[in-house]
Write a protein that holds these residues in place. Structure first.
Motif, PDB file in Angstrom:
ATOM      1  N   TYR A   1       1.659  10.988 -12.265  1.00 50.47           N
ATOM      2  CA  TYR A   1       2.255  10.585 -11.063  1.00 50.47           C
ATOM      3  C   TYR A   1       1.211   9.580 -10.473  1.00 50.47           C
ATOM      4  CZ  TYR A   1       3.489  10.648  -6.106  1.00 50.47           C
ATOM      5  OH  TYR A   1       3.743  10.125  -4.761  1.00 50.47           O
ATOM      6  N   LEU A   2      -0.066  10.091 -10.700  1.00 52.31           N
ATOM      7  CA  LEU A   2      -1.310   9.280  -9.987  1.00 52.31           C
ATOM      8  C   LEU A   2      -1.583   7.922 -10.556  1.00 52.31           C
ATOM      9  CD1 LEU A   2      -3.447  11.970  -8.661  1.00 52.31           C
ATOM     10  CD2 LEU A   2      -2.087  10.829  -7.300  1.00 52.31           C
ATOM     11  N   SER A   3      -1.317   8.148 -12.252  1.00 57.39           N
ATOM     12  CA  SER A   3      -1.784   7.050 -13.260  1.00 57.39           C
ATOM     13  C   SER A   3      -0.646   5.957 -13.319  1.00 57.39           C
ATOM     14  CB  SER A   3      -2.064   7.573 -14.427  1.00 57.39           C
ATOM     15  OG  SER A   3      -3.007   8.820 -14.276  1.00 57.39           O
ATOM     16  N   ASP A   4       0.654   6.296 -12.740  1.00 61.41           N
ATOM     17  CA  ASP A   4       1.800   5.308 -12.938  1.00 61.41           C
ATOM     18  C   ASP A   4       1.636   4.393 -11.778  1.00 61.41           C
ATOM     19  OD1 ASP A   4       4.160   4.054 -13.241  1.00 61.41           O
ATOM     20  OD2 ASP A   4       5.138   5.902 -13.637  1.00 61.41           O
ATOM     21  N   ASP A   5       1.436   2.989 -11.859  1.00 62.46           N
ATOM     22  CA  ASP A   5       1.349   2.278 -10.851  1.00 62.46           C
ATOM     23  C   ASP A   5       2.813   1.835 -10.204  1.00 62.46           C
ATOM     24  OD1 ASP A   5       2.141   0.288 -12.406  1.00 62.46           O
ATOM     25  OD2 ASP A   5       0.181  -0.952 -12.293  1.00 62.46           O
ATOM     26  N   SER A   6       3.886   2.367 -10.852  1.00 65.94           N
ATOM     27  CA  SER A   6       5.331   2.281 -10.090  1.00 65.94           C
ATOM     28  C   SER A   6       5.515   3.354  -9.416  1.00 65.94           C
ATOM     29  CB  SER A   6       6.313   2.139 -11.294  1.00 65.94           C
ATOM     30  OG  SER A   6       6.433   3.495 -12.100  1.00 65.94           O
ATOM     31  N   LYS A   7       4.561   4.267  -9.285  1.00 67.77           N
ATOM     32  CA  LYS A   7       4.675   5.701  -8.543  1.00 67.77           C
ATOM     33  C   LYS A   7       3.421   5.558  -7.360  1.00 67.77           C
ATOM     34  CE  LYS A   7       7.759   8.024 -10.519  1.00 67.77           C
ATOM     35  NZ  LYS A   7       9.062   7.858  -9.989  1.00 67.77           N
ATOM     36  N   VAL A   8       2.174   5.320  -8.059  1.00 72.54           N
ATOM     37  CA  VAL A   8       1.143   5.441  -6.993  1.00 72.54           C
ATOM     38  C   VAL A   8       0.326   4.238  -7.374  1.00 72.54           C
ATOM     39  CG1 VAL A   8      -0.953   6.677  -6.035  1.00 72.54           C
ATOM     40  CG2 VAL A   8       1.080   7.724  -6.753  1.00 72.54           C
ATOM     41  N   SER A   9       0.356   3.188  -6.305  1.00 73.01           N
ATOM     42  CA  SER A   9      -0.360   2.092  -6.771  1.00 73.01           C
ATOM     43  C   SER A   9      -1.711   1.858  -5.989  1.00 73.01           C
ATOM     44  CB  SER A   9       0.630   0.923  -6.456  1.00 73.01           C
ATOM     45  OG  SER A   9       0.660   0.544  -5.205  1.00 73.01           O
ATOM     46  N   PHE A  10      -2.765   1.169  -6.383  1.00 74.45           N
ATOM     47  CA  PHE A  10      -3.790   0.871  -5.780  1.00 74.45           C
ATOM     48  C   PHE A  10      -4.174  -0.713  -5.876  1.00 74.45           C
ATOM     49  CE2 PHE A  10      -3.893   5.124  -7.571  1.00 74.45           C
ATOM     50  CZ  PHE A  10      -4.481   5.955  -6.667  1.00 74.45           C
ATOM     51  N   PRO A  11      -3.302  -1.244  -4.853  1.00 73.63           N
ATOM     52  CA  PRO A  11      -3.539  -2.732  -4.780  1.00 73.63           C
ATOM     53  C   PRO A  11      -5.043  -3.344  -4.514  1.00 73.63           C
ATOM     54  CG  PRO A  11      -1.824  -2.116  -3.241  1.00 73.63           C
ATOM     55  CD  PRO A  11      -2.640  -0.785  -3.637  1.00 73.63           C
ATOM     56  N   LEU A  12      -5.262  -4.327  -4.975  1.00 78.50           N
ATOM     57  CA  LEU A  12      -6.843  -4.757  -4.764  1.00 78.50           C
ATOM     58  C   LEU A  12      -6.438  -5.710  -3.332  1.00 78.50           C
ATOM     59  CD1 LEU A  12      -8.261  -6.096  -7.898  1.00 78.50           C
ATOM     60  CD2 LEU A  12      -8.279  -3.822  -7.217  1.00 78.50           C
ATOM     61  N   SER A  13      -7.850  -5.743  -2.752  1.00 86.31           N
ATOM     62  CA  SER A  13      -7.580  -6.662  -1.654  1.00 86.31           C
ATOM     63  C   SER A  13      -8.910  -7.298  -1.259  1.00 86.31           C
ATOM     64  CB  SER A  13      -7.408  -5.716  -0.275  1.00 86.31           C
ATOM     65  OG  SER A  13      -8.506  -5.085   0.236  1.00 86.31           O
ATOM     66  N   MET A  14      -8.861  -8.382  -0.649  1.00 83.11           N
ATOM     67  CA  MET A  14     -10.177  -9.072  -0.031  1.00 83.11           C
ATOM     68  C   MET A  14      -9.680  -9.157   1.428  1.00 83.11           C
ATOM     69  SD  MET A  14     -11.104 -11.952   1.614  1.00 83.11           S
ATOM     70  CE  MET A  14     -11.121 -13.569   0.872  1.00 83.11           C
ATOM     71  N   ILE A  15     -10.787  -8.804   2.524  1.00 80.40           N
ATOM     72  CA  ILE A  15     -10.544  -8.701   3.876  1.00 80.40           C
ATOM     73  C   ILE A  15     -11.773  -9.292   4.374  1.00 80.40           C
ATOM     74  CG2 ILE A  15     -11.383  -6.510   4.157  1.00 80.40           C
ATOM     75  CD1 ILE A  15      -9.185  -6.205   6.321  1.00 80.40           C
ATOM     76  N   ASP A  16     -11.499 -10.378   5.602  1.00 82.07           N
ATOM     77  CA  ASP A  16     -12.794 -11.064   5.967  1.00 82.07           C
ATOM     78  C   ASP A  16     -12.324 -11.349   7.313  1.00 82.07           C
ATOM     79  OD1 ASP A  16     -14.908 -12.554   6.495  1.00 82.07           O
ATOM     80  OD2 ASP A  16     -14.152 -14.238   5.466  1.00 82.07           O
ATOM     81  N   ARG A  17     -13.220 -10.743   8.344  1.00 79.65           N
ATOM     82  CA  ARG A  17     -13.406 -11.044   9.563  1.00 79.65           C
ATOM     83  C   ARG A  17     -14.494 -10.381  10.279  1.00 79.65           C
ATOM     84  NH1 ARG A  17      -7.811 -11.388  13.266  1.00 79.65           N
ATOM     85  NH2 ARG A  17      -9.024 -13.052  14.560  1.00 79.65           N
TER      86      ARG A  17
END
Ligand SMILES: NC(=O)c1ccc[n+]([C@@H]2O[C@H](COP(=O)([O-])OP(=O)(O)OC[C@H]3O[C@@H](n4cnc5c(N)ncnc54)[C@H](O)[C@@H]3O)[C@@H](O)[C@H]2O)c1
Ligand SMILES: O=P(O)(O)OC[C@@H](O)[C@@H](O)[C@H](O)[C@H](O)CO
Length: 548
Positions: free
Chosen positions: A236-252
């Protein structure tokens, strides 16, 4: 005087008199809908969240594009929950400090509840409350701004921290560490319908989603080994159609709340403007001060749906683009310059970033790092231009005297950041056959200056108060016996453990050809008072390239 808890719909004029724009939605209605069907949980309700994430939610709600708000969780600092969220009815005032001295003030109220869950003891009530939230199919995402160290499971020697080791040995009932807590919540979700969810890190990491996934899977797999969870949960944790871990860039750039902004608010009739210094070293207030420029780039992978982030300016894109945008910001065009200013600024006793960048040596240093050493190895993410980005940073953002940022804030947790802020560029020089890490001058100089910083002695030869850092005791102990005032002593044995530590820099700096250079710079800065600045000036004079 207007209070943050006053009725902003009825007393709109009182807020307007203090220059504060208020939401049009009913906080109570939004909170009710959020608690009935939670959609968004945020871990780490510090200053960045209050200035950025909360603003996005509030704007979307105001625009009728989102019906539910956010549930805030803090696993580190109960005083943030008690003294900032609960005390101020889960509201926050954001102050944008513009370069012309004016301020934009806006009240946000999208937070429906704020929950503290520290190491779980016999009182499991907040854990149970969070499990109920995580069990609901409506939950689409959890976001995180918990600092770099919030993801770490192991110390510099590669051993699990004691709370993590405890959690691995014990069943998931009473997690002591925040990552184990998260896996406990995901296990509960898995057992109650296994609905998909996105876990979105918005901390300053390259590949921050991958780091979060790695920490989550490390705990889950250790529990599997110890018989507490099954392979189905790992799947479940390894399947990104179930649990996804998107990347992000945040700047402020969001400094700690400042006295100057507090005074300006009080002067204009806002009552709740006092600063709060928590025991866990967070400085926070009912208000947050931040800059005008801001960028958020997110990998669009949300298996259970998501709010319409793009409608409030978020760039939703593919993984490669986010990765390049993040590398551009965190490893090249902003954060390495920031950390150089943090280390030098602390040790040369600057009190603000804007005054520090007025110093010609400091300005030339960041130009050499940014344009001279980082920019040549940065790949263009296309959604933002690296050159425009760095131009805006050095010419507009850093010099803004109304952004109350300090070297001391940025110097916090430097041991957790140097690998990302300098290690990735060093790796690019290692990987590129046309380049040689030994051609770098200013990145190794900053690392040498960090070693000088770790001695706890400034350029005047006096002790200074270092910023909090989880590795301070260990690293300081390694350099504590080095003598200030002697440039000819043998320092190799004392610093080799730090410079060769791959968990700090990502590489053994001796193996990539930088160790001796750093040692030599470091020794020059031991000669006596003023040698930190002198060594920097020598390097700047030797470097003929002019990036002004
Ligand atoms: N402030 C900025 O300018 C800025 C900009 C971009 C990204 N960021 C990222 O956001 C992070 C937080 O910044 P901030 O300004 O909100 O800081 P902050 O000090 O105001 O808040 C930090 C938050 O993280 C929590 N936290 C700290 N250590 C933790 C741990 N070990 N485990 C779990 N939670 C922990 C605190 O309780 C608090 O809620 C930064 O470390 C950085 O990665 C900050
Ligand atoms: O937030 P940290 O501790 O990772 O780093 C300190 C600053 O460099 C950082 O907060 C910047 O202000 C931010 O990355 C700007 O977007």
């Amino acid at each position: 005087m207007v209070k943050i808890t006053d009725d902003y719909k009825k007393d709109k004029q009182a807020f307007a008199k203090a220059g504060i724009k208020v939401p049009t939605y009913s906080q109570e209605e939004i909170a009710k809908k959020t608690l009935a069907a939670p959609r968004w949980v945020h871990f780490g309700g510090g200053n960045l969240f209050r200035a950025f994430h909360a603003a996005i939610a509030s704007h979307l709600i105001d625009a009728g594009k989102l019906d539910e708000g956010i549930i805030v969780v803090d696993t580190h600092d109960d005083s943030i929950i008690e003294n900032v969220y609960k005390k101020f009815n889960n509201r926050m005032l954001r102050v944008i400090t513009k370069a012309d001295g004016s301020q934009d003030r806006e009240l946000f109220a999208p937070v429906a509840d704020a929950i503290y869950t520290g190491p779980v003891t016999d009182d499991t009530s907040s854990l149970e409350k969070l499990k109920d939230i995580f069990n609901q199919a409506s939950l689409q995402l959890a976001t995180f701004s918990i600092t770099e160290k919030g993801y770490a499971l192991k110390d510099a020697e590669g051993n699990f921290f004691a709370p993590v080791a405890h959690d691995i040995e014990n069943e998931p009932a009473k997690p002591q560490n925040n990552m184990s807590l998260l896996v406990t919540l995901l296990l509960s979700r898995f057992k109650n319908g296994a609905t998909p969810i996105a876990l979105l890190s918005t901390d300053n990491f390259s590949e921050n989603g991958d780091k979060l996934k790695d920490s989550v899977l490390t705990i889950a797999k250790a529990w599997q080994k110890n018989g507490f969870v099954d392979q189905d949960f790992i799947d479940y944790l390894s399947d990104d159609s179930k649990v996804s871990f998107p990347l992000s860039m945040i700047d402020r750039i969001t400094p700690n709340p400042s006295e100057t902004v507090s005074e300006s608010l009080k002067k204009d009739g806002f009552e709740d403007a006092d600063l709060i210094h928590t025991e866990s070293h967070t400085t926070i207030a009912a208000f947050t001060n931040t800059e005008e420029a801001h960028y958020l780039v997110v990998e669009d992978k949300f298996p259970n749906g998501r709010p319409a982030f793009e409608d409030d300016g978020v760039i939703m894109t593919d993984r490669d683009t986010v990765n390049l945008a993040d590398q551009m910001k965190v490893t090249a065009c902003l954060n390495p310059l920031h950390t150089a200013l943090a280390i030098y600024g602390t040790i040369l006793d600057f009190k603000s970033i804007s005054s520090e960048v007025q110093d010609p040596d400091m300005k030339r240093l960041i130009l050499q790092i940014g344009y001279g050493e980082d920019l040549p190895v940065v790949q263009d993410p296309k959604v933002l231009s690296p050159r425009d980005f760095i131009d805006e940073l050095v010419n507009k953002r850093l010099p803004n005297p109304y952004i109350p940022d300090t070297p001391q804030r940025i110097a916090a947790d430097t041991s957790q950041k140097v690998g990302i802020r300098y290690g990735v560029t060093i790796q690019h020089y290692v990987d590129d056959p046309k380049r040689n890490p030994a051609d770098l001058n200013f990145i190794p100089l900053v690392i040498a200056t960090w070693l000088r910083y770790l001695m706890g002695i400034n350029d005047e030869g006096e002790k200074f108060q270092p910023s909090p850092d989880p590795l301070w005791d260990d690293l300081h102990a390694q350099v504590a016996d080095i003598k200030f005032g002697d440039a000819n002593q043998d320092v190799h044995d004392a610093i080799k453990g730090i410079l060769s530590n791959k968990s700090i820099f990502g590489n053994d700096l001796y193996v990539v050809g930088l160790g001796d250079k750093i040692e030599s710079d470091f020794k020059e800065m031991l000669a006596g008072k003023g040698t930190i600045r002198k060594t920097l000036q020598k390097h700047l004079d030797e470097e003929s390239k002019n990036f002004d």
